[in-house]
Design an enzyme around this catalytic site. Structure first.
Site, PDB file in Angstrom:
ATOM      1  N   LYS A 205      43.009  52.967  56.273  1.00 55.55           N
ATOM      2  CA  LYS A 205      43.364  54.308  56.742  1.00 55.55           C
ATOM      3  C   LYS A 205      42.712  54.602  58.090  1.00 55.55           C
ATOM      4  O   LYS A 205      43.354  55.092  59.020  1.00 55.55           O
ATOM      5  CB  LYS A 205      42.953  55.354  55.707  1.00 55.55           C
ATOM      6  CG  LYS A 205      43.339  56.777  56.112  1.00 55.55           C
ATOM      7  CD  LYS A 205      42.918  57.797  55.051  1.00 55.55           C
ATOM      8  CE  LYS A 205      43.755  57.717  53.808  1.00 55.55           C
ATOM      9  NZ  LYS A 205      43.464  58.809  52.849  1.00 55.55           N
ATOM     10  N   GLU A 211      34.818  45.525  55.994  1.00 56.52           N
ATOM     11  CA  GLU A 211      35.308  44.282  55.400  1.00 56.52           C
ATOM     12  C   GLU A 211      36.703  43.940  55.914  1.00 56.52           C
ATOM     13  O   GLU A 211      37.000  42.793  56.271  1.00 56.52           O
ATOM     14  CB  GLU A 211      35.341  44.402  53.865  1.00 56.52           C
ATOM     15  CG  GLU A 211      33.989  44.675  53.229  1.00 56.52           C
ATOM     16  CD  GLU A 211      33.672  46.159  53.088  1.00 56.52           C
ATOM     17  OE1 GLU A 211      32.787  46.488  52.296  1.00 56.52           O
ATOM     18  OE2 GLU A 211      34.320  46.983  53.783  1.00 56.52           O
ATOM     19  N   GLY A 266      42.950  56.329  48.367  1.00 57.86           N
ATOM     20  CA  GLY A 266      43.212  54.898  48.396  1.00 57.86           C
ATOM     21  C   GLY A 266      43.592  54.312  47.056  1.00 57.86           C
ATOM     22  O   GLY A 266      44.519  53.499  46.949  1.00 57.86           O
ATOM     23  N   ARG A 267      42.909  54.723  45.991  1.00 56.93           N
ATOM     24  CA  ARG A 267      43.160  54.131  44.677  1.00 56.93           C
ATOM     25  C   ARG A 267      44.458  54.642  44.044  1.00 56.93           C
ATOM     26  O   ARG A 267      44.849  54.180  42.975  1.00 56.93           O
ATOM     27  CB  ARG A 267      41.975  54.377  43.758  1.00 56.93           C
ATOM     28  CG  ARG A 267      41.576  55.836  43.584  1.00 56.93           C
ATOM     29  CD  ARG A 267      40.204  55.939  42.932  1.00 56.93           C
ATOM     30  NE  ARG A 267      39.704  57.305  42.850  1.00 56.93           N
ATOM     31  CZ  ARG A 267      39.058  57.929  43.832  1.00 56.93           C
ATOM     32  NH1 ARG A 267      38.873  57.319  44.987  1.00 56.93           N
ATOM     33  NH2 ARG A 267      38.596  59.161  43.662  1.00 56.93           N
ATOM     34  N   GLU A 352      35.922  54.993  39.904  1.00 54.23           N
ATOM     35  CA  GLU A 352      35.714  55.629  41.200  1.00 54.23           C
ATOM     36  C   GLU A 352      36.099  57.102  41.153  1.00 54.23           C
ATOM     37  O   GLU A 352      35.536  57.922  41.883  1.00 54.23           O
ATOM     38  CB  GLU A 352      36.526  54.897  42.276  1.00 54.23           C
ATOM     39  CG  GLU A 352      36.158  55.308  43.697  1.00 54.23           C
ATOM     40  CD  GLU A 352      36.740  54.369  44.745  1.00 54.23           C
ATOM     41  OE1 GLU A 352      36.116  53.319  45.004  1.00 54.23           O
ATOM     42  OE2 GLU A 352      37.815  54.684  45.292  1.00 54.23           O
ATOM     43  N   HIS A 383      38.496  34.708  22.784  1.00 48.68           N
ATOM     44  CA  HIS A 383      37.615  33.537  22.795  1.00 48.68           C
ATOM     45  C   HIS A 383      36.414  33.762  23.715  1.00 48.68           C
ATOM     46  O   HIS A 383      35.763  32.796  24.115  1.00 48.68           O
ATOM     47  CB  HIS A 383      38.409  32.300  23.231  1.00 48.68           C
ATOM     48  CG  HIS A 383      39.520  31.969  22.290  1.00 48.68           C
ATOM     49  ND1 HIS A 383      39.359  31.124  21.210  1.00 48.68           N
ATOM     50  CD2 HIS A 383      40.806  32.405  22.239  1.00 48.68           C
ATOM     51  CE1 HIS A 383      40.508  31.038  20.547  1.00 48.68           C
ATOM     52  NE2 HIS A 383      41.400  31.800  21.150  1.00 48.68           N
ATOM     53  N   LYS A 511      27.589  51.647  51.988  1.00 54.37           N
ATOM     54  CA  LYS A 511      28.290  51.204  53.190  1.00 54.37           C
ATOM     55  C   LYS A 511      27.565  51.674  54.448  1.00 54.37           C
ATOM     56  O   LYS A 511      27.450  50.939  55.436  1.00 54.37           O
ATOM     57  CB  LYS A 511      29.729  51.728  53.179  1.00 54.37           C
ATOM     58  CG  LYS A 511      30.608  51.079  52.134  1.00 54.37           C
ATOM     59  CD  LYS A 511      31.884  51.853  51.891  1.00 54.37           C
ATOM     60  CE  LYS A 511      32.758  51.937  53.107  1.00 54.37           C
ATOM     61  NZ  LYS A 511      34.053  52.595  52.794  1.00 54.37           N
TER      62      LYS A 511
END
Length: 552
Positions: A205, A211, A266-267, A352, A383, A511
């Site tokens: 955005k 990153e 964002g999510r 979040e 398992h 961050k």
């Protein structure tokens, strides 16, 4: 103290805790109508909550709690574009992105639907150009691979959906994802690609996400090192961002930048141009089916009575288990291989959003909010960690997700898969007691002494709550509805807890600190101001790294 705890209905629910803990869930099935009362079907999705520790009185109180906190009014406020993200003073309108009816949705007095529809039109045109071969790389070769560079919501949503809908993809475009700043990931992705045939989608955005931009610059350098120059960037990179100036400075043309808005978190953004990799991979028609499925669920959530509302019951069972019964963890267990990324996607979406400890007035909340969301494919989990689910001394509610029909049928497999789905939910609820174990082992000829020694290890107490979610078939429309159902669950829980589900300040602190630490690591000089542990860890890293590099 948050006012919700002062409501009479909250106090009444507190009185229901002990009976719920003392009553075996399986005993509630003495009511022959229990399954029909506690299950419903919406948009090719069956939701069964009958294996939850709830009875009619508890359900009535939970519904009353939702009404007493004004859930229906809060729901309308969200759909109508009111600024319910109070800490950032923003509307929350991911629902507008999939508003297939096109009814006006207003933010600050302006209808946002024209800009949403215009962006979808631009996406459609671009997707058609790439998939048809009209859009070609710098050397004139057809694009065969798309690499999405993003992180968080700019990665998890598209990554999950493209994996889930892989059976609906053709062979026109391969899609790859890079999110981690660890160089190993991007190196592995780029290693097998032809730079003449790659299109990069950089999703950020602000176009400043550390990153994402680190990976984007690495990708640009890789492209230009392949006998190209900076002019090639315009044919091999597009962006999804609201920072057009930064995008242009990177070398991407403004007309190849797709819009993001501050009223979409964002999510919750895969329905926007963040979903461009989905559309490129599947084709735009399939992307529209995904939007339609979500819109179908939006209509259900907005219009159906609370008593027969699927997101409502998904939320209220979590509320009851976590806030009242003290069960702070929840497992997401798909029995559908394409949904292997679904639990990771929900982990971000829920944790979040609702991992908060203060209410909207900034006051500490005196109750548990959020859940620890985790899980993986159910068969693999059987398992791995199901031992803990069945016999651990912490009860973990779980959502089991399966389908009537496989999206990729292979004879003899799907029935075996779903037999495990049904067996596990039954076993978690019913367990097995000492008498049944004793009778079984006696029939097998084991001595009484050995039987009595073994019984404590084989007893399953049961009474472990589960939801069962069964899809007719996992396809774009059904997946859209499934995702939207969980999105609305998040909103409902945040509303009842009176927290802000649509900010993420907890993500920002680390961050911010990392930005200050980076130059110290690069320069090899650790400054004052860190705690003793962190400072010494950084010195160890710098000194050891220098020694290793000197020896190379």
């Amino acid at each position: 103290m948050s006012a919700v705890t002062d409501l009479p209905v909250w106090q009444s629910l507190q009185q229901r805790i002990e009976p719920a803990l003392q009553t075996p869930i399986k005993s509630l099935f003495s009511d022959s109508q229990r399954f029909s009362k506690y299950s419903l079907k919406v948009q090719n999705i069956m939701l069964d909550i009958s294996k939850q520790p709830i009875d009619d009185e508890t359900c009535a109180l939970l519904l009353q709690l939702a009404r007493d906190i004004g859930l229906e009014e809060r729901r309308e406020a969200m759909f109508n574009g009111e600024r319910i993200n109070i800490t950032e003073n923003r509307a929350v309108l991911h629902t507008a992105l999939r508003n297939r009816g096109g009814a006006p949705v207003y933010v600050n007095g302006a209808d946002v639907m024209p800009v949403v529809q215009n962006e979808l039109k631009r996406m459609r045109t671009f997707v058609k150009a790439v998939r048809s071969g009209m859009w070609r790389g710098h050397s004139g070769k057809r694009i065969t691979d798309v690499v999405n560079i993003g992180i968080g919501g700019s990665d998890l949503g598209p990554r999950m959906v493209t994996q889930a809908l892989k059976p609906y993809a053709d062979d026109k475009i391969n899609v790859h994802f890079v999110s981690n700043v660890d160089g190993v990931e991007i190196a592995n992705v780029l290693k097998g690609l032809n730079p003449e045939r790659v299109l990069f989608v950089v999703a950020s955005k602000t176009f400043t996400t550390s990153e994402t931009m680190t990976n984007a610059h690495t990708a640009r350098n890789w492209l230009m090192a392949s006998s190209f120059d900076s002019r090639a960037v315009a044919k091999h990179f597009v962006a999804v961002s609201s920072n057009v100036d930064a995008v242009k400075a990177f070398g991407i043309k403004a007309e190849n930048t797709f819009q993001m808005w501050d009223w979409v978190g964002g999510r919750f953004s895969l329905w926007s141009a963040i979903g461009l990799p989905i559309a490129l991979y599947l084709g735009f028609k399939q992307f529209e089916e995904l939007l339609q499925g979500a819109h179908d669920m939006d209509l259900h959530f907005r219009n159906e009575p609370l008593e027969r509302n699927a997101p409502m019951w998904l939320a209220l069972t979590t509320l009851w288990n976590s806030t009242f019964l003290g069960r702070q963890s929840q497992a997401i267990l798909p029995y559908d291989w394409p949904l292997q990324k679904f639990s990771a996607y929900l982990q971000q979406a829920e944790m979040e959003s609702n991992g908060k400890s203060v209410d909207k007035d900034g006051q500490p909340v005196p109750y548990t909010t959020g859940s620890i969301i985790w899980g993986q494919l159910g068969i693999d989990g059987q398992h791995a960690f199901y031992q803990y689910l069945h016999q651990g001394n912490t009860i973990v509610p779980a959502d089991f997700i399966g389908s009537i029909e496989s999206s990729t049928p292979v004879e003899g497999h799907h029935e075996k898969l779903m037999s495990n789905f049904f067996a596990q939910t039954e076993a978690l609820m019913c367990g097995i007691d000492a008498d049944h174990i004793r009778a079984d082992l006696t029939a097998k000829g084991m001595s009484s002494e050995a039987i009595e020694r073994l019984i404590p290890h084989k007893v399953h107490e049961g009474n472990r709550p589960t939801n069962s979610i069964i899809l007719d078939r996992l396809n774009p429309r059904t997946l859209g509805a499934l995702i939207a159902m969980y999105e609305h669950k998040i909103f409902i829980l945040g509303s009842i807890w009176d927290i802000c589900s649509f900010d993420q300040w907890g993500v920002e602190l680390g961050k911010t600190l990392a930005k200050g630490i980076l130059p110290e690591l690069q320069e090899g000089v650790i400054k004052d101001g860190h705690d003793d542990s962190t400072a010494n860890l950084m010195r160890y890293f710098v000194e050891k790294r220098k020694a290793l590099l000197d020896n190379d």
